[in-house]
Design a protein around this motif. Structure first.
Motif, short mmCIF file in Angstrom:
data_model
loop_
_atom_site.label_atom_id
_atom_site.label_comp_id
_atom_site.label_asym_id
_atom_site.label_seq_id
_atom_site.Cartn_x
_atom_site.Cartn_y
_atom_site.Cartn_z
N ARG A 116 0.76 -1.06 -0.06
CA ARG A 116 0.00 -0.04 0.06
C ARG A 116 0.75 1.31 -0.12
O ARG A 116 0.55 2.38 -0.66
CB ARG A 116 -1.01 -0.17 1.22
CG ARG A 116 -2.11 1.02 1.11
CD ARG A 116 -2.85 0.66 2.33
NE ARG A 116 -3.64 -0.26 2.26
CZ ARG A 116 -4.21 -1.18 2.91
NH1 ARG A 116 -4.24 -0.94 4.22
NH2 ARG A 116 -5.03 -2.08 2.77
N SER A 117 1.94 1.26 0.68
CA SER A 117 2.80 2.50 0.78
C SER A 117 3.91 2.43 -0.21
O SER A 117 4.64 3.16 -0.27
CB SER A 117 3.73 2.61 2.09
OG SER A 117 4.39 1.31 2.32
N ARG A 118 3.85 1.15 -1.19
CA ARG A 118 4.95 1.04 -2.17
C ARG A 118 6.44 0.59 -1.59
O ARG A 118 7.20 0.48 -2.34
CB ARG A 118 5.21 1.78 -2.95
CG ARG A 118 3.72 2.59 -3.60
CD ARG A 118 3.02 1.42 -4.43
NE ARG A 118 3.64 1.44 -5.69
CZ ARG A 118 3.47 0.54 -6.48
NH1 ARG A 118 2.31 0.10 -6.60
NH2 ARG A 118 4.01 0.40 -7.63
N HIS A 119 6.62 0.50 -0.25
CA HIS A 119 7.64 0.16 0.42
C HIS A 119 8.27 -1.31 -0.09
O HIS A 119 9.42 -1.45 -0.38
CB HIS A 119 7.74 0.04 1.75
CG HIS A 119 8.84 -0.17 2.51
ND1 HIS A 119 9.30 -0.26 3.96
CD2 HIS A 119 10.15 -0.12 2.01
CE1 HIS A 119 10.51 -0.09 4.13
NE2 HIS A 119 11.11 0.15 3.18
N ALA A 120 7.06 -2.20 -0.55
CA ALA A 120 7.33 -3.56 -0.70
C ALA A 120 8.10 -3.37 -2.25
O ALA A 120 9.16 -4.23 -2.45
CB ALA A 120 6.28 -4.41 -0.79
N ASP A 121 7.37 -2.47 -3.05
CA ASP A 121 7.70 -2.57 -4.28
C ASP A 121 9.22 -1.97 -4.52
O ASP A 121 10.11 -2.35 -5.19
CB ASP A 121 6.76 -1.81 -5.15
CG ASP A 121 5.41 -2.46 -5.39
OD1 ASP A 121 5.36 -3.39 -6.12
OD2 ASP A 121 4.66 -1.92 -4.55
N ALA A 122 9.44 -0.83 -3.41
CA ALA A 122 10.90 -0.46 -3.54
C ALA A 122 12.08 -1.56 -3.11
O ALA A 122 13.05 -1.57 -3.67
CB ALA A 122 10.93 0.85 -2.49
N GLU A 123 11.57 -2.25 -2.11
CA GLU A 123 12.44 -3.34 -1.82
C GLU A 123 12.73 -4.33 -2.98
O GLU A 123 13.69 -4.97 -3.02
CB GLU A 123 11.91 -4.16 -0.48
CG GLU A 123 12.61 -3.28 0.87
CD GLU A 123 12.22 -4.12 1.93
OE1 GLU A 123 12.53 -3.90 3.15
OE2 GLU A 123 11.91 -5.40 1.83
N ALA A 124 11.61 -4.79 -3.52
CA ALA A 124 11.63 -5.61 -4.77
C ALA A 124 12.91 -5.03 -5.80
O ALA A 124 13.31 -5.67 -6.39
CB ALA A 124 10.35 -5.84 -5.26
N ALA A 125 12.59 -3.87 -6.01
CA ALA A 125 13.52 -3.24 -7.06
C ALA A 125 14.79 -3.17 -6.76
O ALA A 125 15.95 -3.26 -7.49
CB ALA A 125 13.02 -1.69 -7.37
N THR A 126 15.19 -2.81 -5.18
CA THR A 126 16.38 -2.84 -4.82
C THR A 126 17.21 -4.40 -4.98
O THR A 126 18.31 -4.59 -5.18
CB THR A 126 16.51 -2.40 -3.41
OG1 THR A 126 15.88 -1.15 -3.27
CG2 THR A 126 18.03 -2.50 -2.87
N LEU A 127 16.33 -5.52 -4.72
CA LEU A 127 16.68 -6.71 -4.53
C LEU A 127 17.09 -6.79 -6.39
O LEU A 127 18.15 -7.66 -6.57
CB LEU A 127 15.78 -7.50 -4.29
CG LEU A 127 15.52 -7.75 -2.83
CD1 LEU A 127 14.34 -8.43 -2.55
CD2 LEU A 127 16.79 -8.32 -2.27
#
Length: 336
Positions: free
Chosen positions: A135-146
């Motif tokens: 919801r906060s897009r934090h998960a997507d940011a971590e996925a992109a960093t991985l």
């Protein structure tokens, strides 16, 4: 005079006690330092397996993430080997996860590289990947960093960039599935061990509810070009309910149009038995569920000296690599 003598005696007694406490404190501090040094050395030690344990770091939208790369001995510069990305669970480090899963000896025998990203405690105090925080897009940011770490390793080391797979345990399993959903054409296979299906939680409260099997939040539909999925889940898992494994496979199968075959019971020697259910599109295997009898929230067939690891179960490291290797041999499926 008597009062002064009493005062002096009390002062000497306090000084004696203080010196005793200081000496005890120094000894305790020394013991603590020795234990800490031993723990740090253990933390930094390479996992089992004959090869190089290479430290690195990558920077992406979620900030910096450290990682270790396991490279078997004798890999030539001209070689291009498959890469398996391994994502640890909560409370684990990259090194501990390598030791728990025993994946590196498999990599030595089968000749592939293993990437172990590590979550920063500043990003999650328990060391969990924030797979649910969509919801906060934090998960997507971590996925992109991985993905930045994966691309960096593919560029700098002898990796076949067309032969990359991802696997994880618990929170790492859920993040592995999220990576496959967000970047489906980048992975040839994905393996979830004791994780929650993608899209079933969008917040910490939703994650806890999904883990317990009480309820799932409605997420976006999955794409139809997902890579093949392997799910391993313990039937006695009381941390991430077993229904999550079944839901993950059924969601995946529905997205790619796969049909279930009759389940079969498999047991090797004295290891815990498992029920295996395959989902196929024609003759191609697109999803597989392995439900392990008597297994709790632990890596199946892992190092019994590590947390979240049960040596009694089927060897998950071998199951995962066999699944990945078969998908690599059969090539990419045609676009739907």
């Amino acid at each position: 005079m008597s009062r002064r003598r009493s005062s002096a005696a009390l002062t000497r007694a306090l000084q004696k006690v203080t010196r005793s406490m200081l000496r005890a404190g120094q000894r305790a501090a020394g013991d603590m330092m020795r234990r800490s040094a031993k723990a740090v050395a253990h933390h930094r030690a390479p996992s089992a397996g004959k090869g190089d344990w290479i430290a690195g770091q990558a920077v992406g939208p979620a900030g910096l993430r450290r990682f270790h790369l396991f490279r078997p001995q004798g890999v030539g510069k001209a070689e291009r080997l498959p890469l398996l990305v391994m994502l640890h669970g909560c409370g684990q480090t990259a090194s501990q996860f390598g030791q728990s899963t025993r994946m590196n000896p498999v990599a030595v025998r089968e000749r592939f590289l293993v990437l172990y990203p590590e979550q920063e405690r500043s990003a999650n105090p328990q060391g969990c990947w924030n797979w649910y925080d969509t919801r906060s897009r934090h998960a997507d940011a971590e996925a992109a960093t991985l993905m930045q770490a994966i691309e960096q390793v593919c560029l700098l080391y002898p990796v076949d960039a067309e032969a990359v797979a991802v696997a994880g345990f618990s929170a790492g399993a859920s993040m592995a599935a999220l990576l496959a959903v967000r970047y489906p054409t980048r992975f040839r296979a994905v393996a979830m061990h004791a994780g929650v299906p993608p899209g079933r939680a969008q917040s910490a409260a939703g994650a806890l509810a999904a883990m317990s099997g009480r309820r799932h939040e409605a997420g976006a539909p999955l794409p139809d070009n997902l890579p093949p999925l392997l799910v391993i889940h313990g039937r006695d898992d009381h941390v991430v309910a077993a229904r999550n494994g079944r839901d993950a496979v059924e969601d995946w199968a529905q997205a790619v149009g796969a049909r279930a075959a009759a389940p079969r019971r498999v047991q090797r020697g004295q290891r815990l038995a498992m029920t295996v259910s395959d989902y196929r599109c024609g003759r191609r295997l697109r999803a597989r569920l392995c439900e392990v009898e008597g297994l709790g929230h632990a890596w199946s067939g892992g190092d019994g000296g590590q947390l979240f690891s049960d040596p009694r179960g089927p060897d998950a490291a071998r199951l995962i690599w066999r699944f990945v290797a078969e998908r690599l041999r059969e090539g990419r499926p045609a676009s739907p």
